[in-house]
Design a protein around this motif. Structure first.
Motif, PDB file in Angstrom:
ATOM      1  N   GLN A 113      -1.217  -9.496  -8.203  1.00 26.35           N
ATOM      2  CA  GLN A 113      -1.539  -8.465  -7.390  1.00 26.35           C
ATOM      3  C   GLN A 113      -2.661  -7.835  -8.083  1.00 26.35           C
ATOM      4  N   TYR A 122      -4.458  -2.684  -5.305  1.00 29.89           N
ATOM      5  CA  TYR A 122      -3.528  -2.702  -4.023  1.00 29.89           C
ATOM      6  C   TYR A 122      -2.564  -1.678  -3.950  1.00 29.89           C
ATOM      7  N   THR A 162      -0.759 -10.373  -3.712  1.00 29.89           N
ATOM      8  CA  THR A 162      -2.174 -10.636  -3.149  1.00 29.89           C
ATOM      9  C   THR A 162      -2.544 -11.877  -3.652  1.00 29.89           C
ATOM     10  N   ASP A 197       1.634  -5.787   3.484  1.00 28.50           N
ATOM     11  CA  ASP A 197       2.714  -5.490   2.460  1.00 28.50           C
ATOM     12  C   ASP A 197       4.014  -6.018   3.100  1.00 28.50           C
ATOM     13  N   ARG A 247      -9.862  -6.674  -9.738  1.00 30.04           N
ATOM     14  CA  ARG A 247     -10.704  -7.016  -8.662  1.00 30.04           C
ATOM     15  C   ARG A 247     -11.896  -8.217  -9.060  1.00 30.04           C
ATOM     16  N   GLU A 278      -3.855   1.209  -2.166  1.00 28.57           N
ATOM     17  CA  GLU A 278      -4.241   1.200  -0.606  1.00 28.57           C
ATOM     18  C   GLU A 278      -3.383   1.683   0.218  1.00 28.57           C
ATOM     19  N   GLY A 332      -2.937  -2.577   5.057  1.00 29.42           N
ATOM     20  CA  GLY A 332      -1.872  -2.450   4.065  1.00 29.42           C
ATOM     21  C   GLY A 332      -0.775  -2.622   4.668  1.00 29.42           C
ATOM     22  N   ASP A 346     -10.533  -7.200   0.160  1.00 32.58           N
ATOM     23  CA  ASP A 346      -9.188  -6.840  -0.338  1.00 32.58           C
ATOM     24  C   ASP A 346      -8.492  -6.550   1.135  1.00 32.58           C
ATOM     25  N   VAL A 347      -7.448  -6.041   1.006  1.00 30.48           N
ATOM     26  CA  VAL A 347      -6.584  -6.080   2.481  1.00 30.48           C
ATOM     27  C   VAL A 347      -7.164  -5.131   3.728  1.00 30.48           C
TER      28      VAL A 347
END
Length: 648
Positions: free
Chosen positions: A310, A320, A334, A250, A485, A323, A246, A241-242
């Motif tokens: 996303q 997301y 994303t 973002d 996810r 996060e 974030g 993930d990020v």
């Protein structure tokens, strides 16, 4: 220009092939940051290990941290042990190299630091014999590029003998307007041939090899056009993930972070016209022409040909919007998938599909060139009813290699075809250490070779393609989150390509397949057969995958998700999950389906049809035994091996 395939030689290669970098003092702005310790210093160390770093070389780092030369060296000595990429750390090489690192404390926004930097660079130039050559690396945010360029110019860093070059990091702008502004600022006092815009993806050997593959192999270039190629797919999947970034992400998103730069660069390499030579500007001219030929979309075309996504939460991990440092109502994508068109003679009518995202089912970067199918009429009267497409797959990471997929006749008296493939793996053909991708960038910049760097017009052309998408997304609402996810992404991405009568080519690897107990102990030949036969399939929450009473023509393996098995009343009697198999009874017995199976949540599947299933069983008795055991354990069915392996 040096041959880019030989820039980073493997141990034991001919030392006459690789020429060391040119002498220089390298000034790193942002020397205390992650980029320096994770990528730049390990890259310089790799060059030193491979004999590609000039003896007449020194590094001067600067940042706000109050360090002496010795403190800087101690810091780097600790960090290189964590981030070097070689199989074994060579302490002797490092001990010699680290003495070339020096440091000046101070803020690059303050004029007073430049006098000390200039004095130290002059001292280091004299001490190490760097011939007045200076390489400035901007490992800082792009908003400071213009300030740094002005300050270096105003404080006389361009004066004296030798060359002066600047390396700048991505992102080069956040939209077309900011990219144009940044270009004006950087070029106000410096020439284009002094600016080296880094795209570290172009430092990957597998990306560089796109040029060698196309132009060094006469059997492929004649086919490289609309007459023979049906479509091209670029896929950059990230399973992570990020990862706590974030706040940065973002304000970026996958379109800016991945598609507009890395993926457009790969697209230009793969699809550009043949250059007049391997000179840097000859190649970059053709890349620019290609990007200028990519169709600019209207708002209506963006809505039709581009999809955004996303990721949402899973049972154990946040979505997301949950996060850290992310706006709870964020519209940042994303995931993105798009269908592009190249309006030139070579590629007219050939769809170019791009997709990339975070928190997906696997990590992998691939380019898939799918050729037009051969006419099937010659096979009339044989068991062959349909011909598959030939594919050329460039594996960029983590597996590095090239794969050709085609059809071959199976052993036996009948004309039956089976998909097969031939693979070339870098690890099998070449010896060498894993590189960061920055080695070739530092090396090439020192030698004045700009082939792998973006030019100003290339950056602007890429943003001209991306800007209509940015504008449309900013002006329209986003239905987020729209994928879970660890899946293949939003349903709209599959629908985008399905409208053209095509599907995404999912590159299945052994490590993914072995998550299922059914395949875990398979030998390489068996695994290859299964991988080539599997068809990826997405099912969404509430979607019926198998209906009771339907003919049993295929079985399914769950990659990720949940499948509910229902009784006649619609009650859930069992929930299947990752790695489980279902639908095999109908294939085993040729009987109608004995239960309905429904996706409980978004689920990624592999489908294996009956004819391929029987063929694989015939060739792999151990798999037949495993399937018989599944049937006995789950349904108390005693299936004979002979009935499993009988051809259709």
């Amino acid at each position: 220009m040096p041959d880019p395939t030989q820039v980073l030689r493997s141990p034991g290669a001919d030392p006459e092939v690789a020429v060391p970098s040119n002498p220089c003092v390298m000034l790193i702005f942002g020397a205390s940051g992650d980029l320096t310790k994770r990528l730049l210093v390990p890259s310089i160390y790799n060059l030193a290990c491979d004999g590609l770093l000039a003896e007449n070389f020194a590094v001067l780092g600067t940042a706000n941290n109050v360090w002496t030369d010795e403190a800087f060296r101690e810091y780097l000595t600790t960090e290189i042990k964590k981030f070097h990429t070689r199989k074994e750390f060579d302490q002797g090489v490092w001990d010699k190299l680290v003495q070339k690192f020096h440091y000046v404390s101070g803020s690059f926004t303050e004029q007073k630091v430049y006098a000390e930097l200039k004095t130290r660079m002059t001292t280091l130039d004299d001490k190490f014999g760097c011939q007045g050559n200076k390489l400035f690396y901007f490992a800082v945010a792009p908003k400071f590029f213009g300030t740094l360029c002005d300050n270096l110019h105003n404080n006389g860093f361009k004066e004296g003998d030798g060359w002066k070059r600047i390396i700048v990091e991505k992102p080069f702008g956040t939209d077309l307007a900011s990219a144009l502004k940044l270009n004006r600022e950087v070029l106000a006092n410096w020439q284009e041939n002094q600016i080296y815009r880094v795209d570290h993806y172009l430092g990957k050997e597998t990306v560089q090899n796109l040029l060698a593959f196309r132009f060094a192999n006469g059997m492929f270039e004649p086919l490289w056009n609309k007459n023979y190629i049906d479509n091209i797919q670029f896929n950059v999947s990230e399973s992570v993930d990020v990862e706590g970034r974030g706040g940065y992400y973002d304000h970026s998103g996958v379109l800016r972070d991945m598609m507009q730069n890395h993926m457009f660069q790969m697209l230009s390499y793969l699809c550009m016209e043949v250059p007049g030579s391997f000179e840097p500007d000859a190649i970059r001219d053709e890349k620019a022409k290609l990007l200028q030929s990519v169709r600019r979309y209207t708002p209506e075309e963006v809505a039709r040909y581009v999809v955004r996504g996303q990721y949402g939460p899973s049972q154990s991990k946040p979505g997301y919007r949950e996060e850290k440092d992310v706006n709870p109502q964020s519209k940042t994508e994303t995931y993105a998938a798009a269908r592009f068109a190249i309006d030139n003679w070579r590629w007219e009518g050939v769809p170019i599909y791009l997709r990339s995202g975070k928190a997906l089912w696997k990590r992998g970067t691939e380019i898939v060139v799918e050729f037009k199918k051969a006419p099937a009429v010659i096979f009339k009267g044989t068991p062959v009813t349909e011909l598959g497409a030939n594919r050329l797959v460039f594996h960029i990471q983590p597996y590095q290699g090239i794969e050709i997929q085609f059809a071959a006749k199976t052993p036996g008296p009948a004309m039956r075809l089976q998909p097969v493939h031939m693979k070339f793996g870098y690890g099998d053909a070449f010896r060498g250490s894993r590189y960061t991708g920055y080695e070739v960038m530092i090396y090439s910049a020192s030698r004045g070779d700009a082939t792998l760097f973006s030019r100003g017009d290339l950056v602007e052309a890429a943003w001209q393609v991306a800007q209509p998408i940015v504008d449309h997304w900013a002006a329209t609402p986003a239905d987020f989150p729209n994928y879970v996810r660890s899946t293949w992404g939003p349903k709209a991405a599959a629908e985008l390509i399905a409208k053209d009568g095509r599907r995404w080519h999912e590159v299945v690897t052994e490590d993914v397949l072995k998550q299922s107990a059914l395949f875990r102990d398979g030998d390489p030949v068996f695994m290859d057969q299964v991988i080539m036969a599997l068809e990826p399939l997405q099912a969404y929450g509430g979607e019926i995958v198998i209906q009771k009473g339907d003919p049993g023509a295929e079985m399914y393996v769950i990659e990720q998700g949940e499948i509910e098995v229902l009784d006649d009343a619609g009650k859930v009697i069992k929930v299947l999950t990752d790695g489980d198999v279902f639908g095999e009874v109908g294939v085993l017995t040729s009987a109608p389906r004995n239960a309905t199976c429904r996706a409980k949540s978004p689920t990624d599947l592999y489908r294996l049809n009956k004819s391929d299933f029987s063929r694989i069983l015939r060739d792999n008795p151990n798999f037949a035994t495993a399937i018989r055991q599944v049937a006995k354990d789950r349904f108390n069915l005693d299936v004979k091996t002979e009935s499993l392996t009988k051809p259709d």
